[in-house]
Design an enzyme around this catalytic site. Sequence first.
Site, short mmCIF file in Angstrom:
data_model
loop_
_atom_site.label_atom_id
_atom_site.label_comp_id
_atom_site.label_asym_id
_atom_site.label_seq_id
_atom_site.Cartn_x
_atom_site.Cartn_y
_atom_site.Cartn_z
N GLY A 2 0.84 -1.20 0.00
CA GLY A 2 0.00 0.00 0.00
C GLY A 2 0.87 1.24 0.00
CB VAL B 283 -1.43 -7.84 -1.11
CG1 VAL B 283 -0.28 -6.84 -1.08
CG2 VAL B 283 -2.77 -7.16 -0.83
CE1 TYR C 143 -10.97 -0.63 6.37
CE2 TYR C 143 -11.78 0.14 8.49
CZ TYR C 143 -10.81 0.15 7.49
OH TYR C 143 -9.68 0.91 7.65
CB VAL C 144 -15.87 -3.71 11.86
CG1 VAL C 144 -15.81 -4.25 13.28
CG2 VAL C 144 -16.05 -2.19 11.87
CB ILE D 62 -5.41 8.96 8.63
CG1 ILE D 62 -5.23 8.23 9.98
CG2 ILE D 62 -4.10 9.59 8.15
CD1 ILE D 62 -4.79 9.06 11.15
N1 LIG Z 1 -7.32 6.74 6.24
C1 LIG Z 1 -7.85 6.35 7.38
O1 LIG Z 1 -8.59 7.12 8.04
C2 LIG Z 1 -7.55 4.98 7.95
C3 LIG Z 1 -7.96 4.71 9.24
C4 LIG Z 1 -7.69 3.48 9.80
C5 LIG Z 1 -7.02 2.53 9.07
N2 LIG Z 1 -6.64 2.79 7.80
C6 LIG Z 1 -5.92 1.73 7.09
O2 LIG Z 1 -4.69 2.20 6.64
C7 LIG Z 1 -4.29 1.45 5.49
C8 LIG Z 1 -3.90 2.44 4.39
O3 LIG Z 1 -5.04 3.17 4.02
P1 LIG Z 1 -4.99 4.68 3.49
O4 LIG Z 1 -5.91 5.48 4.30
O5 LIG Z 1 -3.59 5.10 3.33
O6 LIG Z 1 -5.73 4.50 2.09
P2 LIG Z 1 -5.19 4.52 0.60
O7 LIG Z 1 -6.35 4.15 -0.23
O8 LIG Z 1 -4.48 5.79 0.32
O9 LIG Z 1 -4.09 3.36 0.62
C9 LIG Z 1 -4.40 2.01 0.48
C10 LIG Z 1 -3.42 1.43 -0.50
O10 LIG Z 1 -3.62 0.02 -0.60
C11 LIG Z 1 -3.49 -0.32 -1.96
N3 LIG Z 1 -4.15 -1.58 -2.28
C12 LIG Z 1 -5.48 -1.83 -2.26
N4 LIG Z 1 -5.70 -3.08 -2.72
C13 LIG Z 1 -4.48 -3.61 -2.99
C14 LIG Z 1 -4.05 -4.86 -3.50
N5 LIG Z 1 -4.91 -5.81 -3.83
N6 LIG Z 1 -2.72 -5.06 -3.68
C15 LIG Z 1 -1.83 -4.09 -3.38
N7 LIG Z 1 -2.19 -2.89 -2.91
C16 LIG Z 1 -3.49 -2.66 -2.72
C17 LIG Z 1 -4.14 0.86 -2.70
O11 LIG Z 1 -3.79 0.87 -4.05
C18 LIG Z 1 -3.58 2.02 -1.91
O12 LIG Z 1 -2.31 2.40 -2.39
C19 LIG Z 1 -5.48 0.56 5.14
O13 LIG Z 1 -5.26 -0.73 5.67
C20 LIG Z 1 -6.62 1.23 5.86
O14 LIG Z 1 -7.65 0.32 6.17
C21 LIG Z 1 -6.88 4.00 7.21
#
Ligand SMILES: NC(=O)c1ccc[n+]([C@@H]2O[C@H](COP(=O)([O-])OP(=O)(O)OC[C@H]3O[C@@H](n4cnc5c(N)ncnc54)[C@H](O)[C@@H]3O)[C@@H](O)[C@H]2O)c1
Length: 246
Positions: A13, A64, A156-157, A189
């Site tokens: 990611g 992934v 998701y949860v 975030i």
């Molecule tokens: N942004 C928030 O508020 C928040 C809060 C809690 C948790 N998260 C978690 O943080 C992590 C990153 O999220 P983010 O907010 O940076 O979002 P984002 O969408 O910017 O990043 C997620 C990344 O995962 C990649 N991805 C998705 N499916 C994929 C796959 N099959 N193979 C490879 N890469 C893949 C996407 O292309 C993207 O680059 C996630 O696990 C998300 O659940 C985010």
Amino acid sequence: MFELTNKVAIVTGGTSGIGEAIAKLYAKSGAKVVVVGRNQDRGEAIISDIKKDKGEAKFVKTDVTSNEEIKRCVDQTISAYGTIDILVNGAGIHDKYHNVLETSEEDFDKLMNINLKGAFLMAKAVLLTMLEKGKGKIINIGSQGTFVAGPGGATYVTSKHAIFGLTKQIAYDFGKKGIQSNLIAPGFIETPMTEGIDDERLKDIPAQRAGKPEEVASMALYLASDTSDYAQGAAFTIDGGWTVGR
Ligand SMILES: NC(=O)c1ccc[n+]([C@@H]2O[C@H](COP(=O)([O-])OP(=O)(O)OC[C@H]3O[C@@H](n4cnc5c(N)ncnc54)[C@H](O)[C@@H]3O)[C@@H](O)[C@H]2O)c1
């Protein structure tokens, strides 16, 4: 204070949001970073940013959900940099809020395959290398949805509770052999994932604002560095206090 000189890190990611911030901070802190994602152009743009900042990184295009691509990514990391010290499982998706009745089997499988199985397969692929050297750090990204039901929705949860189980089980099984496995649980975030989400949700946060990906990256730097060697099987919340009110 926290530094990663000569460490090799894989960040999934890593082409946007939290993963991008982690990849950049790791490179700035001295690590050789393999940025994992599916978008070649984004990947190359991030490598170019890192190199401009005098860091060392490579993009390895990997989905992934594909064990074959994961194994190739790990092989390419070892050929390029010789080892793997740190894995950050940052790849993830967020479905729209849906309860169980509203969630199709296909949507459940899709999200679980990325958020949970992807992290499992990545950990499985790096563990032997880490065990051979008797040290390795696995950092999973959870969520507020790791602890409470609510705005995440059913799938998701479920995935974010489950990834904490995976985190703890890896610590339990491999902690005595030098593997550390911890989870970061970010709150709201500002990333592409939360774009367009109602500001109303921010009112519930004691910090009264959304967090920045760089603030999550700082915690990921601590957990990747030798400073955190006693942290094990734990969840590190960074959410401006949102969960204290739950
Ligand atoms: N942004 C928030 O508020 C928040 C809060 C809690 C948790 N998260 C978690 O943080 C992590 C990153 O999220 P983010 O907010 O940076 O979002 P984002 O969408 O910017 O990043 C997620 C990344 O995962 C990649 N991805 C998705 N499916 C994929 C796959 N099959 N193979 C490879 N890469 C893949 C996407 O292309 C993207 O680059 C996630 O696990 C998300 O659940 C985010």
